[in-house]
Design an enzyme around this catalytic site. Structure first.
Site, PDB file in Angstrom:
ATOM      1  N   SER A 221       0.839  -1.190   0.000  1.00  0.00           N
ATOM      2  CA  SER A 221       0.000   0.000   0.000  1.00  0.00           C
ATOM      3  C   SER A 221       0.880   1.248   0.000  1.00  0.00           C
ATOM      4  CB  SER A 221      -0.958  -0.038   1.200  1.00  0.00           C
ATOM      5  OG  SER A 221      -1.934   0.971   1.106  1.00  0.00           O
ATOM      6  N   GLU A 347      -9.044  -3.673  -5.406  1.00  0.00           N
ATOM      7  CA  GLU A 347      -8.353  -2.665  -4.599  1.00  0.00           C
ATOM      8  C   GLU A 347      -9.270  -1.533  -4.146  1.00  0.00           C
ATOM      9  OE1 GLU A 347      -5.422  -2.709  -3.409  1.00  0.00           O
ATOM     10  OE2 GLU A 347      -4.104  -3.945  -4.654  1.00  0.00           O
ATOM     11  N   HIS A 457      -8.245  -4.633  -0.802  1.00  0.00           N
ATOM     12  CA  HIS A 457      -6.942  -4.047  -0.494  1.00  0.00           C
ATOM     13  C   HIS A 457      -6.468  -4.524   0.869  1.00  0.00           C
ATOM     14  CE1 HIS A 457      -3.800  -0.972  -0.634  1.00  0.00           C
ATOM     15  NE2 HIS A 457      -4.125  -0.633   0.600  1.00  0.00           N
TER      16      HIS A 457
END
Length: 535
Positions: A221, A347, A457
């Protein structure tokens, strides 16, 4: 302790180390740094040194200053516990009514569990692979991730590695942005913390049995975005700090000038009573910590309405970043090292729970022009809406038909955000570097059945920190600059002529090879929009 071990650098500001040990020792392990003896913790087959300071505390007049190297260690100390995390801006998690209990569990316990305690006295390191945690440049800390999982997997595969993680300043403490910040040369402090940690590793890793020429930087991330930025800074010269990179949900992202953060800077100045100061930046250094933190907490967070159009993030400052990272990629300013980059399939779902009030095309267009692509003409946004239709069967979570449609635009927005922030930058980076360096790419489609979120995510972290097949590919890559060799499915490189994706799946077939051609026209257009309209 094993010697000449390659290692991953995981970024956080207290350094912590995890190394392999030949047996379960009763005595606590020690290491000599300069003239100090540092005592760690023995745990099974690994030794851990936690919370070693690698820079002076960025407190007092060092707040909003570049990280200052720590003087030589001359006093022995214990490194048996993690240091505090950097000051955090906890996200306000939007929880729509009626969510399945499985989804609620992931939202509240797995994805964004709070990192506490936090402190401004935070620049410490933990040793093992060099890892950069995520958290949207707002949260995160070394204590959230168990590096012994990685080291134990390396021992199992007989490719021993050292795991290193470090704290770095987040929120405004690390990414304050304005004309004043630029003039003072103190932009991107969180990135500078990471860089200082890498320099520390070069000086001290050999004391732990590590090889300073064999560093892999790895992040997820915001940590992966950070890895991508380290690849393009300094004219693409890694300066001997690392030899490879591994990115989970992040590649060099499109970002604008440091003055684009002026509004947030001015807000902090007003909220802390610094408006009338002759030097507002110095005033911000001097305000009480709680006053500053309260003001920061009133700014948007990563799960707020504007979501991934982050308030606090790296920006072009003329020092660490001389141009938009994607423009640097086009200029060839990229470190010539092998890299792995990949994404989760869905995501954008997590970041679209805060926009359920957007129900029409007109509202969505306004949202995109306000937060994502300022300055983009109506025609550009309208073309995006053609490429990303409202049809729920084409939205994210993908391949779930008409299910998971929380609002008329939810799956559409999730698709747009996921591609804009993750999929399009990854594919662009791979396309630009194909044939120039060794690259591999992956797609995680695990946990696809989670209602509303799909393969969300951070879901890949449950794999890599679960000691599973992704962990094996990772430690092989760290050791051999090639993820293959652990008996898993052969992972071919990504090239424009053969854009291979190692795809992680649930069920009896854990991996398969697919082609990186999904949403080809839409992502190609998103790449173009990202290049022309930065935040």
């Amino acid at each position: 302790m094993l010697f000449s071990q390659p290692f991953l650098l995981l970024l956080g500001v207290y350094c912590s180390f995890v190394t392999a040990s030949p047996l379960d020792r009763r005595a606590a392990p020690t290491v000599t740094l300069d003239t100090a003896t540092v005592t760690g913790v023995a745990s099974g087959l690994v030794n851990e040194w936690l919370g070693i300071p690698f820079a002076l505390p960025p407190t007092g007049d060092l707040r909003f200053q570049l990280p200052q190297p720590i003087p030589p260690y001359n006093t022995s100390f214990s490194a048996s516990a993690y240091g505090p995390a950097c000051p955090q801006q906890p996200p306000t998690i939007p929880i729509p009514p009626g969510l399945a209990s499985e989804t609620l569990n992931y939202l509240t316990t797995t994805i964004y569990n709070a990192v506490t305690p936090s402190s401004e006295d935070l620049l410490q390191i933990m040793t093992a692979a060099q890892w950069i945690y995520g958290g949207g440049y707002e949260t995160g800390g070394t204590s959230s991730y168990d590096g012994s999982v990685i080291v134990n997997k390396a021992i199992d595969l007989d490719v021993p590695a050292i795991y290193v993680s470090m704290n770095y300043r987040v929120t405004a403490f690390g990414f304050l942005a304005s004309a004043e910040v630029q003039a003072a040369g103190v932009g991107n402090l969180g990135m500078q913390d990471q860089r200082q940690a890498m320099r520390w590793v070069q000086t001290y890793i050999s004391a732990f049995g590590g090889d300073p020429t064999k560093v892999t930087i790895w992040g997820e991330s915001a940590g992966a975005w950070s890895v991508g930025l380290h690849l393009v800074t300094n004219g693409g010269n890694p300066a001997g700090l690392f030899r490879a990179a591994f990115m989970e949900s992040g590649s060099p992202i499109p970002i604008g000038d440091i003055t684009n953060g002026q509004g947030y800077y001015d807000f902090l100045v007003a909220q802390t009573g610094c408006t009338g100061a002759s030097d507002t930046l110095q005033c911000l250094r001097e305000v009480p910590y709680d006053t500053l933190m309260n003001a920061i907490n009133e700014t948007p967070n990563v799960l707020s309405y504007q979501s991934l159009a982050l308030a606090w993030l790296p920006r072009v400052d003329g020092v660490f970043l001389t141009a938009d990272p994607q423009q640097l990629v086009l200029q060839g300013s990229v470190a010539d090292v092998p890299f792995v980059t990949g994404d989760c399939d869905d995501e954008g779902t997590l970041f679209s729970l805060s926009t359920l009030n957007i129900s029409t095309d007109a509202q969505l267009q306004t949202y995109l022009q306000t937060y994502w692509f300022p300055g983009a003409p109506d025609a550009t946004i309208q073309q995006l809406l053609v490429d990303y239709p409202q049809d729920p069967t084409q939205g994210s979570p993908y391949n779930t038909g008409i299910l998971n449609q929380l609002s008329p635009q939810f799956k559409r927005i999730a698709s747009i955000q996921g591609d804009a922030a993750f999929q399009a930058p990854r594919r662009f980076f791979l396309q630009q570097r194909s044939g120039l360096q060794n690259t591999w790419a992956f797609l995680s489609q695990r946990l696809k059945s989670v209602p509303v979120l799909g393969s969300f995510h951070t879901s890949d972290l449950l794999n890599v920190y679960g000691g599973n097949d992704m962990t094996e590919y990772l430690v092989q890559f760290v050791t051999n600059l090639d993820p293959n060799g652990a008996g898993n499915l052969e992972w071919p490189q990504w090239t424009t002529s053969a854009p291979n994706l190692l795809t992680f799946l649930d069920g009896l077939i854990p991996q398969q090879l697919t082609q990186d051609t999904y949403r080809a026209d839409a992502i190609a257009y998103m790449i173009d929009v990202n290049l022309n309209y930065t935040r």
